[in-house]
Scaffold this active site. Structure first.
Site, PDB file in Angstrom:
ATOM      1  N   ASP A   1     -18.585  40.908  54.398  1.00  0.00           N
ATOM      2  CA  ASP A   1     -17.180  40.742  53.603  1.00  0.00           C
ATOM      3  C   ASP A   1     -16.272  39.759  54.235  1.00  0.00           C
ATOM      4  O   ASP A   1     -15.101  39.897  53.841  1.00  0.00           O
ATOM      5  CB  ASP A   1     -16.849  42.127  53.487  1.00  0.00           C
ATOM      6  CG  ASP A   1     -16.680  42.910  54.769  1.00  0.00           C
ATOM      7  OD1 ASP A   1     -16.373  41.888  55.774  1.00  0.00           O
ATOM      8  OD2 ASP A   1     -16.933  43.989  54.833  1.00  0.00           O
TER       9      ASP A   1
ATOM     10  N   ARG B   1     -11.172  37.381  54.211  1.00  0.00           N
ATOM     11  CA  ARG B   1     -11.804  38.831  53.843  1.00  0.00           C
ATOM     12  C   ARG B   1     -11.850  38.921  52.501  1.00  0.00           C
ATOM     13  O   ARG B   1     -10.723  38.843  51.680  1.00  0.00           O
ATOM     14  CB  ARG B   1     -10.681  39.682  54.488  1.00  0.00           C
ATOM     15  CG  ARG B   1     -11.186  41.312  54.651  1.00  0.00           C
ATOM     16  CD  ARG B   1     -12.302  41.434  55.496  1.00  0.00           C
ATOM     17  NE  ARG B   1     -12.812  42.656  55.543  1.00  0.00           N
ATOM     18  CZ  ARG B   1     -13.286  43.375  54.905  1.00  0.00           C
ATOM     19  NH1 ARG B   1     -13.515  43.280  53.535  1.00  0.00           N
ATOM     20  NH2 ARG B   1     -13.413  44.873  54.996  1.00  0.00           N
TER      21      ARG B   1
ATOM     22  N   ASP C   1     -16.176  46.602  51.332  1.00  0.00           N
ATOM     23  CA  ASP C   1     -16.495  46.869  52.521  1.00  0.00           C
ATOM     24  C   ASP C   1     -17.821  47.098  52.837  1.00  0.00           C
ATOM     25  O   ASP C   1     -18.568  47.814  52.132  1.00  0.00           O
ATOM     26  CB  ASP C   1     -15.730  48.046  53.067  1.00  0.00           C
ATOM     27  CG  ASP C   1     -15.902  48.273  54.505  1.00  0.00           C
ATOM     28  OD1 ASP C   1     -15.981  47.410  55.271  1.00  0.00           O
ATOM     29  OD2 ASP C   1     -15.893  49.387  54.882  1.00  0.00           O
ATOM     30  N   THR C   2     -18.402  46.120  53.712  1.00  0.00           N
ATOM     31  CA  THR C   2     -19.879  46.370  53.978  1.00  0.00           C
ATOM     32  C   THR C   2     -20.183  46.773  55.330  1.00  0.00           C
ATOM     33  O   THR C   2     -19.343  46.605  56.170  1.00  0.00           O
ATOM     34  CB  THR C   2     -20.616  44.743  53.793  1.00  0.00           C
ATOM     35  OG1 THR C   2     -20.158  44.120  54.834  1.00  0.00           O
ATOM     36  CG2 THR C   2     -20.525  44.205  52.504  1.00  0.00           C
TER      37      THR C   2
ATOM     38  N   GLU D   1     -20.933  47.314  59.271  1.00  0.00           N
ATOM     39  CA  GLU D   1     -20.768  46.146  60.261  1.00  0.00           C
ATOM     40  C   GLU D   1     -22.093  45.817  60.849  1.00  0.00           C
ATOM     41  O   GLU D   1     -22.898  46.511  61.111  1.00  0.00           O
ATOM     42  CB  GLU D   1     -19.883  46.645  61.454  1.00  0.00           C
ATOM     43  CG  GLU D   1     -18.531  47.168  60.919  1.00  0.00           C
ATOM     44  CD  GLU D   1     -17.734  46.386  60.534  1.00  0.00           C
ATOM     45  OE1 GLU D   1     -17.753  45.046  60.659  1.00  0.00           O
ATOM     46  OE2 GLU D   1     -16.670  46.332  59.687  1.00  0.00           O
TER      47      GLU D   1
ATOM     48  N   ARG E   1      -6.232  36.733  58.318  1.00  0.00           N
ATOM     49  CA  ARG E   1      -7.228  36.443  57.130  1.00  0.00           C
ATOM     50  C   ARG E   1      -6.738  36.206  55.698  1.00  0.00           C
ATOM     51  O   ARG E   1      -6.043  37.168  55.405  1.00  0.00           O
ATOM     52  CB  ARG E   1      -8.505  37.420  57.360  1.00  0.00           C
ATOM     53  CG  ARG E   1      -9.083  37.253  58.600  1.00  0.00           C
ATOM     54  CD  ARG E   1     -10.108  38.543  58.700  1.00  0.00           C
ATOM     55  NE  ARG E   1      -9.714  39.773  58.454  1.00  0.00           N
ATOM     56  CZ  ARG E   1     -10.305  41.058  58.697  1.00  0.00           C
ATOM     57  NH1 ARG E   1     -11.812  40.973  58.893  1.00  0.00           N
ATOM     58  NH2 ARG E   1      -9.605  42.048  58.389  1.00  0.00           N
TER      59      ARG E   1
END
Length: 245
Positions: A67, A95, A100-101, A103, A145
């Protein structure tokens, strides 16, 4: 009389030489202006009508994980409504909004499907020219970001990730919610097919985060942004699980 005629012809020749010199100088100045981009020259390239004017064209430079990417701006960009301008050649860390992927780098590296999500991003985005689209809210997060939707080959990358089960919808903050419903639909499709993160029972929680695969507590990937709407339900379920043990 003869000297008078010679003098007259000399003056005429001098005027002609002077005019040629001025004309040559003007030609050189015009050529220099064209070369530097200061002179208006008709552009024969037509804008691609399939691409909205509020998108920034950029090339992928690095892929941090599923992401987060770094891109280089391939054109000057000025937001049509807000005070945001990006110069061609600028490097931007991006971002991806509403995604949300798991980590794959940093202190939480090694989460289930983190590597798979990162590999999916690399296969899909490496060496690609992409488009970034900003929403109506904040354009950057507190890390600096840029927050954006990303398109590759004309398709929403966020939707692609969600549809493959490589991530969840998360970090929902108005008014950066332009494509929230589309993303939720893609997420639901993956969930119903038990794809990716949805193949592990109780691992992924839409708009909340990821549970530890073993145990009943929160993983380090859970942060302070747990929404008020579901936090009580979550702790109720955690308390029930704790009592059962």
């Amino acid at each position: 009389m003869k000297n008078f005629l010679k003098q007259k012809m000399w003056k005429k020749k001098r005027r002609i030489t002077k005019k040629k010199s001025i004309f040559t100088s003007l030609c050189i100045i015009i050529l220099l202006m064209i070369g530097s981009g200061c002179y208006p020259v008709k552009n024969n390239l037509k804008q691609d009508q399939s691409s909205p004017p509020d998108r920034l064209f950029a090339s992928i430079q690095t892929i941090s994980d599923g992401d987060t990417v770094t891109v280089r701006a391939e054109s000057n960009y000025v937001h049509p409504e807000e005070n945001l301008s990006i110069k061609k050649g600028s490097l931007l860390k991006v971002r991806l909004l509403l995604l949300d992927t798991p980590e794959s780098v940093g202190p939480n590296a090694g989460m289930p499907f983190g590597k798979e999500a990162s590999d999916f991003a690399k296969r899909t985005l490496s060496n690609k020219t992409v488009e970034l689209e900003f929403d109506e809210g904040e354009k950057q997060d507190h890390y600096g970001r840029y927050l954006a939707y990303l398109y590759v080959d004309g398709k929403s990358f966020q939707e692609m990730v969600l549809r493959e089960g490589m991530g969840i919808v998360r970090y929902v903050q108005e008014p950066n919610t332009r494509y929230l419903q589309e993303f939720l639909n893609a997420e639901k499709e993956a969930s119903e097919q038990n794809k990716g993160v949805w193949s592990l029972p109780n691992y992924a929680v839409s708009q909340v985060g990821y549970n530890e695969v073993t145990g009943n507590g929160l993983s380090n990937s859970f942060k302070e942004d747990i929404s008020k709407d579901n936090v009580m339900d979550f702790f109720k379920e955690a308390a029930i699980d704790w009592l059962k043990n």
